[in-house]
Design a protein around this motif. Structure first.
Motif, mmCIF file in Angstrom:
data_model
loop_
_atom_site.group_PDB
_atom_site.id
_atom_site.type_symbol
_atom_site.label_atom_id
_atom_site.label_comp_id
_atom_site.label_asym_id
_atom_site.label_seq_id
_atom_site.Cartn_x
_atom_site.Cartn_y
_atom_site.Cartn_z
ATOM 1 N N ASP A 34 0.816 -1.224 0.000
ATOM 2 C CA ASP A 34 0.000 0.000 0.000
ATOM 3 C C ASP A 34 0.843 1.266 0.000
ATOM 4 O O ASP A 34 0.305 2.370 -0.069
ATOM 5 C CB ASP A 34 -0.924 0.023 1.221
ATOM 6 C CG ASP A 34 -2.053 -0.992 1.122
ATOM 7 O OD1 ASP A 34 -2.361 -1.413 -0.012
ATOM 8 O OD2 ASP A 34 -2.623 -1.351 2.172
ATOM 9 N N ALA A 35 2.158 1.117 0.090
ATOM 10 C CA ALA A 35 3.043 2.282 0.187
ATOM 11 C C ALA A 35 3.065 3.064 -1.118
ATOM 12 O O ALA A 35 2.882 2.527 -2.205
ATOM 13 C CB ALA A 35 4.457 1.829 0.532
ATOM 14 N N ALA A 36 3.280 4.362 -0.962
ATOM 15 C CA ALA A 36 3.415 5.255 -2.119
ATOM 16 C C ALA A 36 4.595 6.174 -1.854
ATOM 17 O O ALA A 36 4.711 6.751 -0.770
ATOM 18 C CB ALA A 36 2.144 6.065 -2.317
ATOM 19 N N GLY A 37 5.470 6.269 -2.832
ATOM 20 C CA GLY A 37 6.625 7.156 -2.674
ATOM 21 C C GLY A 37 7.602 6.678 -1.620
ATOM 22 O O GLY A 37 8.304 7.489 -1.021
ATOM 23 N N GLY A 38 7.638 5.361 -1.362
ATOM 24 C CA GLY A 38 8.576 4.823 -0.374
ATOM 25 C C GLY A 38 8.119 4.969 1.054
ATOM 26 O O GLY A 38 8.898 4.728 1.976
ATOM 27 N N ARG A 39 6.866 5.352 1.262
ATOM 28 C CA ARG A 39 6.326 5.514 2.621
ATOM 29 C C ARG A 39 5.024 4.752 2.752
ATOM 30 O O ARG A 39 4.200 4.718 1.839
ATOM 31 C CB ARG A 39 6.056 6.991 2.926
ATOM 32 C CG ARG A 39 7.279 7.857 2.906
ATOM 33 C CD ARG A 39 7.899 7.872 4.248
ATOM 34 N NE ARG A 39 9.115 8.682 4.223
ATOM 35 C CZ ARG A 39 9.965 8.687 5.207
ATOM 36 N NH1 ARG A 39 9.741 7.986 6.280
ATOM 37 N NH2 ARG A 39 11.051 9.405 5.125
ATOM 38 N N THR A 40 4.822 4.131 3.914
ATOM 39 C CA THR A 40 3.565 3.439 4.191
ATOM 40 C C THR A 40 2.490 4.470 4.499
ATOM 41 O O THR A 40 2.796 5.660 4.696
ATOM 42 C CB THR A 40 3.722 2.492 5.398
ATOM 43 O OG1 THR A 40 3.964 3.256 6.566
ATOM 44 C CG2 THR A 40 4.840 1.483 5.182
ATOM 45 N N PRO A 41 1.215 4.046 4.573
ATOM 46 C CA PRO A 41 0.156 4.994 4.942
ATOM 47 C C PRO A 41 0.391 5.660 6.305
ATOM 48 O O PRO A 41 -0.076 6.761 6.547
ATOM 49 C CB PRO A 41 -1.106 4.131 4.961
ATOM 50 C CG PRO A 41 -0.818 3.023 3.997
ATOM 51 C CD PRO A 41 0.656 2.758 4.153
#
Length: 73
Positions: A16-23
């Motif tokens: 679910d991560a985006a841009g190397g970061r989790t929610p």
């Protein structure tokens, strides 16, 4: 085993991560590096059971040590 459990519980957030970061804002790990580490660890453990053991030095292949003469004055 603990590493496998931690990664298994973290996989949903990883995907679910985006841009190397989790929610939650946590940085993600490197999945390919983790897979490589698991492969190496499993291969190492398997090698301890599957690689044939050679004859040890204590089984008669080591030459006897000859005593040396000592001279005292």
């Amino acid at each position: 085993m603990n590493l496998a459990l931690l990664w298994a519980t973290a996989l949903p957030d990883y995907f679910d991560a985006a841009g190397g970061r989790t929610p939650n804002g946590d940085p993600i790990g490197n999945l390919w590096y983790t897979i490589a580490c698991f492969v190496i660890a499993i291969a190492t453990v398997l090698a301890t059971f599957l690689v044939p053991q050679g004859k040890s030095h204590d089984e008669g292949t080591r030459p006897a040590v000859q005593p040396t003469a000592t001279h005292t004055a």
